[in-house]
Design a protein around this motif. Sequence first.
Motif, PDB file in Angstrom:
ATOM      1  N   ALA A 130       0.891  -0.691  -0.149  1.00  0.00           N
ATOM      2  CA  ALA A 130       0.056  -0.053  -0.306  1.00  0.00           C
ATOM      3  C   ALA A 130       1.042   0.898  -0.300  1.00  0.00           C
ATOM      4  O   ALA A 130       0.960   2.460  -0.725  1.00  0.00           O
ATOM      5  CB  ALA A 130      -0.773   0.039   1.370  1.00  0.00           C
ATOM      6  N   VAL A 131       1.812   1.576   0.825  1.00  0.00           N
ATOM      7  CA  VAL A 131       2.753   2.000   1.015  1.00  0.00           C
ATOM      8  C   VAL A 131       3.191   2.518  -0.220  1.00  0.00           C
ATOM      9  O   VAL A 131       3.716   3.306  -0.566  1.00  0.00           O
ATOM     10  CB  VAL A 131       3.772   2.559   2.172  1.00  0.00           C
ATOM     11  N   ALA A 132       4.390   1.253  -1.339  1.00  0.00           N
ATOM     12  CA  ALA A 132       4.627   1.514  -2.515  1.00  0.00           C
ATOM     13  C   ALA A 132       3.347   2.403  -3.373  1.00  0.00           C
ATOM     14  O   ALA A 132       4.192   2.897  -4.440  1.00  0.00           O
ATOM     15  CB  ALA A 132       4.836   0.289  -2.719  1.00  0.00           C
ATOM     16  N   LEU A 133       2.950   1.896  -3.372  1.00  0.00           N
ATOM     17  CA  LEU A 133       1.384   1.930  -4.465  1.00  0.00           C
ATOM     18  C   LEU A 133       0.483   3.556  -4.011  1.00  0.00           C
ATOM     19  O   LEU A 133       0.737   4.135  -5.203  1.00  0.00           O
ATOM     20  CB  LEU A 133       0.146   1.029  -4.153  1.00  0.00           C
ATOM     21  N   ALA A 134       1.690   3.831  -2.984  1.00  0.00           N
ATOM     22  CA  ALA A 134       1.205   5.162  -2.465  1.00  0.00           C
ATOM     23  C   ALA A 134       1.776   6.403  -3.253  1.00  0.00           C
ATOM     24  O   ALA A 134       1.378   7.142  -3.083  1.00  0.00           O
ATOM     25  CB  ALA A 134       1.145   5.753  -1.435  1.00  0.00           C
ATOM     26  N   GLY A 135       3.159   5.934  -3.242  1.00  0.00           N
ATOM     27  CA  GLY A 135       4.179   6.415  -4.086  1.00  0.00           C
ATOM     28  C   GLY A 135       4.529   7.477  -3.236  1.00  0.00           C
ATOM     29  O   GLY A 135       5.963   7.860  -3.090  1.00  0.00           O
ATOM     30  N   VAL A 136       5.136   5.985  -1.678  1.00  0.00           N
ATOM     31  CA  VAL A 136       5.930   6.736  -1.214  1.00  0.00           C
ATOM     32  C   VAL A 136       8.097   6.719  -1.238  1.00  0.00           C
ATOM     33  O   VAL A 136       7.680   5.189  -1.143  1.00  0.00           O
ATOM     34  CB  VAL A 136       5.608   6.505   0.341  1.00  0.00           C
ATOM     35  N   PRO A 192      11.560   5.487  -0.358  1.00  0.00           N
ATOM     36  CA  PRO A 192      11.867   4.980  -2.139  1.00  0.00           C
ATOM     37  C   PRO A 192      11.655   3.601  -2.206  1.00  0.00           C
ATOM     38  O   PRO A 192      12.516   3.440  -2.917  1.00  0.00           O
ATOM     39  CB  PRO A 192      14.028   4.757  -1.170  1.00  0.00           C
ATOM     40  N   LEU A 193      10.564   3.616  -2.379  1.00  0.00           N
ATOM     41  CA  LEU A 193      10.225   2.346  -2.967  1.00  0.00           C
ATOM     42  C   LEU A 193       9.490   2.611  -4.060  1.00  0.00           C
ATOM     43  O   LEU A 193       9.727   3.840  -4.659  1.00  0.00           O
ATOM     44  CB  LEU A 193       7.743   2.158  -1.837  1.00  0.00           C
ATOM     45  N   ALA A 194       9.255   1.190  -5.252  1.00  0.00           N
ATOM     46  CA  ALA A 194       9.679   0.878  -6.557  1.00  0.00           C
ATOM     47  C   ALA A 194       8.303   1.829  -6.962  1.00  0.00           C
ATOM     48  O   ALA A 194       8.538   2.567  -7.696  1.00  0.00           O
ATOM     49  CB  ALA A 194       9.161   0.027  -6.909  1.00  0.00           C
ATOM     50  N   GLY A 195       7.126   1.791  -6.540  1.00  0.00           N
ATOM     51  CA  GLY A 195       5.588   2.825  -6.672  1.00  0.00           C
ATOM     52  C   GLY A 195       6.249   4.178  -6.683  1.00  0.00           C
ATOM     53  O   GLY A 195       6.148   4.790  -7.763  1.00  0.00           O
ATOM     54  N   PHE A 196       7.232   4.469  -5.534  1.00  0.00           N
ATOM     55  CA  PHE A 196       7.855   6.322  -6.199  1.00  0.00           C
ATOM     56  C   PHE A 196       8.118   6.272  -7.262  1.00  0.00           C
ATOM     57  O   PHE A 196       7.945   7.028  -8.170  1.00  0.00           O
ATOM     58  CB  PHE A 196       8.337   6.549  -4.917  1.00  0.00           C
ATOM     59  N   TRP A 197       8.981   5.892  -7.756  1.00  0.00           N
ATOM     60  CA  TRP A 197       9.823   5.981  -8.904  1.00  0.00           C
ATOM     61  C   TRP A 197       9.083   6.032 -10.522  1.00  0.00           C
ATOM     62  O   TRP A 197       9.550   6.492 -11.391  1.00  0.00           O
ATOM     63  CB  TRP A 197      11.193   5.112  -9.048  1.00  0.00           C
ATOM     64  N   LEU A 232       6.569 -10.431  -2.957  1.00  0.00           N
ATOM     65  CA  LEU A 232       6.799  -8.990  -3.301  1.00  0.00           C
ATOM     66  C   LEU A 232       6.972  -7.787  -2.885  1.00  0.00           C
ATOM     67  O   LEU A 232       7.018  -6.355  -3.189  1.00  0.00           O
ATOM     68  CB  LEU A 232       5.020  -8.895  -3.506  1.00  0.00           C
ATOM     69  N   ALA A 233       6.651  -8.020  -1.447  1.00  0.00           N
ATOM     70  CA  ALA A 233       6.501  -7.499  -0.512  1.00  0.00           C
ATOM     71  C   ALA A 233       8.642  -6.079  -0.715  1.00  0.00           C
ATOM     72  O   ALA A 233       8.375  -5.435  -0.569  1.00  0.00           O
ATOM     73  CB  ALA A 233       6.530  -7.383   0.703  1.00  0.00           C
ATOM     74  N   ALA A 234       9.227  -8.095  -0.444  1.00  0.00           N
ATOM     75  CA  ALA A 234      10.317  -7.762  -1.276  1.00  0.00           C
ATOM     76  C   ALA A 234      11.095  -6.303  -2.201  1.00  0.00           C
ATOM     77  O   ALA A 234      11.528  -6.094  -2.154  1.00  0.00           O
ATOM     78  CB  ALA A 234      11.789  -8.699  -1.157  1.00  0.00           C
ATOM     79  N   LEU A 235      10.276  -7.270  -3.153  1.00  0.00           N
ATOM     80  CA  LEU A 235      10.103  -6.313  -4.411  1.00  0.00           C
ATOM     81  C   LEU A 235       9.936  -5.236  -4.083  1.00  0.00           C
ATOM     82  O   LEU A 235      11.046  -4.510  -4.895  1.00  0.00           O
ATOM     83  CB  LEU A 235      10.167  -7.007  -5.476  1.00  0.00           C
ATOM     84  N   SER A 236       9.277  -4.245  -4.060  1.00  0.00           N
ATOM     85  CA  SER A 236       8.960  -3.202  -3.697  1.00  0.00           C
ATOM     86  C   SER A 236      10.028  -2.303  -2.699  1.00  0.00           C
ATOM     87  O   SER A 236      10.164  -1.030  -2.888  1.00  0.00           O
ATOM     88  CB  SER A 236       7.481  -3.249  -3.473  1.00  0.00           C
ATOM     89  N   LEU A 237      10.595  -3.011  -1.682  1.00  0.00           N
ATOM     90  CA  LEU A 237      11.356  -2.752  -1.373  1.00  0.00           C
ATOM     91  C   LEU A 237      12.695  -2.130  -1.565  1.00  0.00           C
ATOM     92  O   LEU A 237      13.018  -0.795  -1.594  1.00  0.00           O
ATOM     93  CB  LEU A 237      11.943  -3.281  -0.257  1.00  0.00           C
ATOM     94  N   PHE A 238      13.191  -3.290  -2.166  1.00  0.00           N
ATOM     95  CA  PHE A 238      14.226  -3.382  -2.737  1.00  0.00           C
ATOM     96  C   PHE A 238      14.534  -3.520  -3.807  1.00  0.00           C
ATOM     97  O   PHE A 238      15.914  -2.689  -4.841  1.00  0.00           O
ATOM     98  CB  PHE A 238      14.932  -4.882  -2.717  1.00  0.00           C
TER      99      PHE A 238
END
Length: 123
Positions: free
Chosen positions: A22-28, A30-35, A100-106
Motif C-alpha cells: 500500500a505504501v509503495a502504491l501510494a508512491g512513498v 524510496p519504494l518502487a511505486g514512487f519511482w 512481492l513486498a521485498a521487490l517493492s522495497l529493494f
Amino acid sequence: MRNMGGVKDRMRTTFWVYLIGAVALAGVPPLAGFWSKDEILAEANQLNVVVYVLLTIAAIFTAFYMTRQVLMVFFGQPRSLAAEHAQESPRLMTVPLMILAALSLFGGLLNLPFEGFHTFTKC
C-alpha cells in the motif's frame, strides 16, 4: 472492506506485506511505486501541465484510498464474525506476498542515486 476490521493482530504477515504494498502504491519514496509515479509525473510536467495536474490529483487519491483501505481492514474493531475469526493465510499465499513486498522495497532502493556508482557503469 466494510465487513473487515481488526485483523492486524490475527494476520500479522498479511498486514505487513499489505502495508508495504500500500505504501509503495501510494508512491512513498524510496519504494518502487514512487519511482514509477515520479517518472510519469516528470514527463507529464514537461509535455502537458493539465495532464500533470490531473495525474498528481490521481496520485493523491491513490494515497488516500490506500490509507483508508489499510485502516478499514486491519485496524479498529472486527465488523463481522468472519473478521473476528480471521486467521493467517497458509505459506502458499504468504510467501509470494513476501517476495512481492521485498521487490517493492529493494526494487525502489535500486533507483537511489549512490555516490560513485555511475563511475563504474560508464564505459
